[in-house]
Motif scaffolding. Structure first.
Motif, PDB file in Angstrom:
ATOM      1  N   ALA A 105     -35.138  36.900  -1.283  1.00 38.51           N
ATOM      2  CA  ALA A 105     -34.927  35.730  -0.434  1.00 38.51           C
ATOM      3  C   ALA A 105     -34.979  34.504  -1.338  1.00 38.51           C
ATOM      4  O   ALA A 105     -35.930  34.323  -2.091  1.00 38.51           O
ATOM      5  CB  ALA A 105     -35.998  35.643   0.647  1.00 38.51           C
ATOM      6  N   TYR A 106     -33.923  33.701  -1.269  1.00 38.84           N
ATOM      7  CA  TYR A 106     -33.883  32.515  -2.129  1.00 38.84           C
ATOM      8  C   TYR A 106     -33.035  31.423  -1.496  1.00 38.84           C
ATOM      9  O   TYR A 106     -32.173  31.686  -0.666  1.00 38.84           O
ATOM     10  CB  TYR A 106     -33.382  32.857  -3.535  1.00 38.84           C
ATOM     11  CG  TYR A 106     -32.062  33.591  -3.615  1.00 38.84           C
ATOM     12  CD1 TYR A 106     -30.875  32.900  -3.835  1.00 38.84           C
ATOM     13  CD2 TYR A 106     -32.007  34.978  -3.501  1.00 38.84           C
ATOM     14  CE1 TYR A 106     -29.672  33.567  -3.939  1.00 38.84           C
ATOM     15  CE2 TYR A 106     -30.802  35.659  -3.600  1.00 38.84           C
ATOM     16  CZ  TYR A 106     -29.635  34.947  -3.820  1.00 38.84           C
ATOM     17  OH  TYR A 106     -28.437  35.614  -3.913  1.00 38.84           O
ATOM     18  N   GLU A 107     -33.327  30.187  -1.925  1.00 44.14           N
ATOM     19  CA  GLU A 107     -32.599  29.034  -1.408  1.00 44.14           C
ATOM     20  C   GLU A 107     -31.194  28.981  -1.991  1.00 44.14           C
ATOM     21  O   GLU A 107     -30.996  29.224  -3.182  1.00 44.14           O
ATOM     22  CB  GLU A 107     -33.319  27.735  -1.775  1.00 44.14           C
ATOM     23  CG  GLU A 107     -34.529  27.449  -0.931  1.00 44.14           C
ATOM     24  CD  GLU A 107     -35.153  26.121  -1.274  1.00 44.14           C
ATOM     25  OE1 GLU A 107     -34.477  25.073  -1.128  1.00 44.14           O
ATOM     26  OE2 GLU A 107     -36.323  26.143  -1.707  1.00 44.14           O
ATOM     27  N   SER A 108     -30.248  28.662  -1.136  1.00 44.97           N
ATOM     28  CA  SER A 108     -28.879  28.451  -1.579  1.00 44.97           C
ATOM     29  C   SER A 108     -28.146  27.665  -0.506  1.00 44.97           C
ATOM     30  O   SER A 108     -28.273  27.968   0.677  1.00 44.97           O
ATOM     31  CB  SER A 108     -28.178  29.790  -1.831  1.00 44.97           C
ATOM     32  OG  SER A 108     -26.912  29.585  -2.425  1.00 44.97           O
ATOM     33  N   ASP A 109     -27.406  26.681  -0.930  1.00 40.87           N
ATOM     34  CA  ASP A 109     -26.526  25.945  -0.033  1.00 40.87           C
ATOM     35  C   ASP A 109     -25.221  26.734   0.003  1.00 40.87           C
ATOM     36  O   ASP A 109     -24.393  26.627  -0.897  1.00 40.87           O
ATOM     37  CB  ASP A 109     -26.311  24.527  -0.555  1.00 40.87           C
ATOM     38  CG  ASP A 109     -25.436  23.690   0.370  1.00 40.87           C
ATOM     39  OD1 ASP A 109     -24.996  24.208   1.417  1.00 40.87           O
ATOM     40  OD2 ASP A 109     -25.185  22.529   0.036  1.00 40.87           O
ATOM     41  N   LEU A 110     -25.109  27.573   0.986  1.00 41.55           N
ATOM     42  CA  LEU A 110     -24.034  28.548   1.112  1.00 41.55           C
ATOM     43  C   LEU A 110     -24.026  29.415  -0.143  1.00 41.55           C
ATOM     44  O   LEU A 110     -25.046  30.034  -0.449  1.00 41.55           O
ATOM     45  CB  LEU A 110     -22.693  27.856   1.381  1.00 41.55           C
ATOM     46  CG  LEU A 110     -21.622  28.740   2.033  1.00 41.55           C
ATOM     47  CD1 LEU A 110     -22.080  29.269   3.397  1.00 41.55           C
ATOM     48  CD2 LEU A 110     -20.321  27.992   2.200  1.00 41.55           C
ATOM     49  N   PHE A 111     -22.943  29.462  -0.908  1.00 46.02           N
ATOM     50  CA  PHE A 111     -22.855  30.368  -2.054  1.00 46.02           C
ATOM     51  C   PHE A 111     -23.312  29.732  -3.370  1.00 46.02           C
ATOM     52  O   PHE A 111     -23.169  30.337  -4.426  1.00 46.02           O
ATOM     53  CB  PHE A 111     -21.408  30.859  -2.210  1.00 46.02           C
ATOM     54  CG  PHE A 111     -20.931  31.685  -1.062  1.00 46.02           C
ATOM     55  CD1 PHE A 111     -21.346  32.992  -0.915  1.00 46.02           C
ATOM     56  CD2 PHE A 111     -20.059  31.159  -0.124  1.00 46.02           C
ATOM     57  CE1 PHE A 111     -20.906  33.776   0.150  1.00 46.02           C
ATOM     58  CE2 PHE A 111     -19.604  31.919   0.939  1.00 46.02           C
ATOM     59  CZ  PHE A 111     -20.039  33.236   1.076  1.00 46.02           C
ATOM     60  N   GLU A 112     -23.880  28.544  -3.319  1.00 47.23           N
ATOM     61  CA  GLU A 112     -24.217  27.796  -4.521  1.00 47.23           C
ATOM     62  C   GLU A 112     -25.037  28.588  -5.552  1.00 47.23           C
ATOM     63  O   GLU A 112     -24.769  28.529  -6.744  1.00 47.23           O
ATOM     64  CB  GLU A 112     -24.982  26.530  -4.119  1.00 47.23           C
ATOM     65  CG  GLU A 112     -25.319  25.613  -5.254  1.00 47.23           C
ATOM     66  CD  GLU A 112     -26.018  24.366  -4.743  1.00 47.23           C
ATOM     67  OE1 GLU A 112     -25.365  23.312  -4.743  1.00 47.23           O
ATOM     68  OE2 GLU A 112     -27.199  24.460  -4.333  1.00 47.23           O
ATOM     69  N   ASN A 113     -26.032  29.349  -5.111  1.00 50.57           N
ATOM     70  CA  ASN A 113     -26.889  30.110  -6.019  1.00 50.57           C
ATOM     71  C   ASN A 113     -26.626  31.610  -5.974  1.00 50.57           C
ATOM     72  O   ASN A 113     -27.475  32.400  -6.382  1.00 50.57           O
ATOM     73  CB  ASN A 113     -28.368  29.818  -5.716  1.00 50.57           C
ATOM     74  CG  ASN A 113     -28.713  28.378  -5.979  1.00 50.57           C
ATOM     75  OD1 ASN A 113     -28.254  27.782  -6.949  1.00 50.57           O
ATOM     76  ND2 ASN A 113     -29.514  27.786  -5.106  1.00 50.57           N
ATOM     77  N   VAL A 114     -25.473  31.991  -5.493  1.00 52.03           N
ATOM     78  CA  VAL A 114     -25.097  33.410  -5.389  1.00 52.03           C
ATOM     79  C   VAL A 114     -24.177  33.733  -6.557  1.00 52.03           C
ATOM     80  O   VAL A 114     -23.178  33.046  -6.775  1.00 52.03           O
ATOM     81  CB  VAL A 114     -24.392  33.691  -4.040  1.00 52.03           C
ATOM     82  CG1 VAL A 114     -23.922  35.124  -3.965  1.00 52.03           C
ATOM     83  CG2 VAL A 114     -25.325  33.349  -2.886  1.00 52.03           C
ATOM     84  N   HIS A 115     -24.516  34.795  -7.290  1.00 45.28           N
ATOM     85  CA  HIS A 115     -23.771  35.109  -8.513  1.00 45.28           C
ATOM     86  C   HIS A 115     -23.343  36.571  -8.591  1.00 45.28           C
ATOM     87  O   HIS A 115     -23.266  37.133  -9.682  1.00 45.28           O
ATOM     88  CB  HIS A 115     -24.613  34.739  -9.739  1.00 45.28           C
ATOM     89  CG  HIS A 115     -25.100  33.326  -9.703  1.00 45.28           C
ATOM     90  ND1 HIS A 115     -24.250  32.238  -9.842  1.00 45.28           N
ATOM     91  CD2 HIS A 115     -26.334  32.808  -9.496  1.00 45.28           C
ATOM     92  CE1 HIS A 115     -24.944  31.123  -9.738  1.00 45.28           C
ATOM     93  NE2 HIS A 115     -26.210  31.443  -9.527  1.00 45.28           N
ATOM     94  N   THR A 116     -23.073  37.172  -7.458  1.00 45.66           N
ATOM     95  CA  THR A 116     -22.630  38.566  -7.442  1.00 45.66           C
ATOM     96  C   THR A 116     -21.747  38.789  -6.217  1.00 45.66           C
ATOM     97  O   THR A 116     -21.536  37.873  -5.432  1.00 45.66           O
ATOM     98  CB  THR A 116     -23.847  39.528  -7.458  1.00 45.66           C
ATOM     99  OG1 THR A 116     -23.395  40.861  -7.662  1.00 45.66           O
ATOM    100  CG2 THR A 116     -24.651  39.446  -6.173  1.00 45.66           C
ATOM    101  N   THR A 117     -21.215  39.987  -6.080  1.00 46.94           N
ATOM    102  CA  THR A 117     -20.380  40.327  -4.927  1.00 46.94           C
ATOM    103  C   THR A 117     -21.112  41.338  -4.042  1.00 46.94           C
ATOM    104  O   THR A 117     -22.060  41.989  -4.484  1.00 46.94           O
ATOM    105  CB  THR A 117     -19.019  40.910  -5.366  1.00 46.94           C
ATOM    106  OG1 THR A 117     -19.247  42.052  -6.196  1.00 46.94           O
ATOM    107  CG2 THR A 117     -18.197  39.866  -6.108  1.00 46.94           C
ATOM    108  N   PHE A 118     -20.623  41.471  -2.819  1.00 40.55           N
ATOM    109  CA  PHE A 118     -21.322  42.269  -1.817  1.00 40.55           C
ATOM    110  C   PHE A 118     -20.349  43.117  -1.008  1.00 40.55           C
ATOM    111  O   PHE A 118     -19.208  42.724  -0.784  1.00 40.55           O
ATOM    112  CB  PHE A 118     -22.094  41.351  -0.864  1.00 40.55           C
ATOM    113  CG  PHE A 118     -23.111  40.503  -1.566  1.00 40.55           C
ATOM    114  CD1 PHE A 118     -24.393  40.965  -1.751  1.00 40.55           C
ATOM    115  CD2 PHE A 118     -22.762  39.252  -2.058  1.00 40.55           C
ATOM    116  CE1 PHE A 118     -25.327  40.193  -2.427  1.00 40.55           C
ATOM    117  CE2 PHE A 118     -23.692  38.477  -2.727  1.00 40.55           C
ATOM    118  CZ  PHE A 118     -24.978  38.949  -2.916  1.00 40.55           C
TER     119      PHE A 118
END
Length: 156
Positions: free
Chosen positions: A51-64
């Motif tokens: 669980a982590y903070e992100s403004d939409l995909f801002e801190n997302v660095h992978t695919t799902f």
């Protein structure tokens, strides 16, 4: 699995049902704290539930394989962080979601969102048509308010 969450309840259910890894994100730090507490309560470590903070995909660095979002269904400006969970000024979050989510899906991955008749349904249709997604299925639930679950895949 990527989940735009609140308290992490859906993430807990997904982990219980066999998700190999759950990323639960939110812009609200209190929601992240709550999600972490729920993951801890059910003994889900960071090897399974993050669980982590992100403004939409801002801190997302992978695919799902799966991206779930239950966005605000109203397009009014929020006065504070609490209202932000209920309303999205000019649907800016939703607009960004549809323009960006395809880049975070694996081949064959799906995105799933909810929306209701109290929101701008024509806008949802426009956003889908402008995106790199196609509707796989729409599930309609009728209660006091009609709610739609929209399952989307990347265009081939």
């Amino acid at each position: 699995m990527l989940l735009f969450k609140g308290i992490g309840a859906v993430g807990v259910i997904c982990a219980m049902k066999g998700a190999s890894l759950v990323h639960a994100i939110d812009i609200n730090p209190h929601a992240i704290e709550n999600a972490r507490a729920n993951f801890k309560k059910y003994n889900f470590g960071e090897d399974l539930c993050l669980a982590y903070e992100s403004d939409l995909f801002e801190n997302v660095h992978t695919t799902f394989d799966l991206v779930l979002i239950n966005p605000p269904h109203q397009g009014f400006e929020a006065k504070d962080m609490l209202e932000r969970s209920l309303t999205d000024g000019n649907y800016s979050l939703l607009r960004r979601f549809f323009s960006e989510v395809g880049g975070y899906l694996t081949k064959g991955g799906i995105a799933c969102t909810s929306f209701s008749e109290v929101g701008d349904l024509k806008l949802i249709e426009e956003l889908i048509n402008k995106s790199d997604l196609v509707v796989e299925k729409i599930i309609e639930e009728q209660g006091k308010v009609k709610v739609f679950i929209i399952i989307l895949k990347k265009k081939l």
